[in-house]
Design a protein around this motif. Structure first.
Motif: not given
Length: 57
Positions: A33-38, A45-50
């Motif tokens: 569940x926590x992985x799915x939420x995350x 478009x921006x998987x690694x960019x905060x």
């Protein structure tokens, strides 16, 4: 289904176990569940960019 061995620090394990009990889920179901939420909060478009700039990690 894939089996995965996962090492967690003791304090994180206790936290997830406590949350699983509060949510009436198994530890495995809570982790999924926590992985799915995350993953749902990451946009393709921006998987690694905060800050939304895909050129900056």
């Amino acid at each position: 289904m894939v089996k995965l061995n996962l090492r967690l620090p003791d304090d994180l394990h206790a936290l997830v176990r406590t949350q699983a009990a509060a949510d009436r889920r198994s530890l495995n179901a809570e982790i999924l569940h926590l992985i799915e939420i995350g993953l749902a909060t990451v946009t393709p478009e921006t998987p690694d960019s905060p800050d939304g700039d895909p050129r900056r990690p």
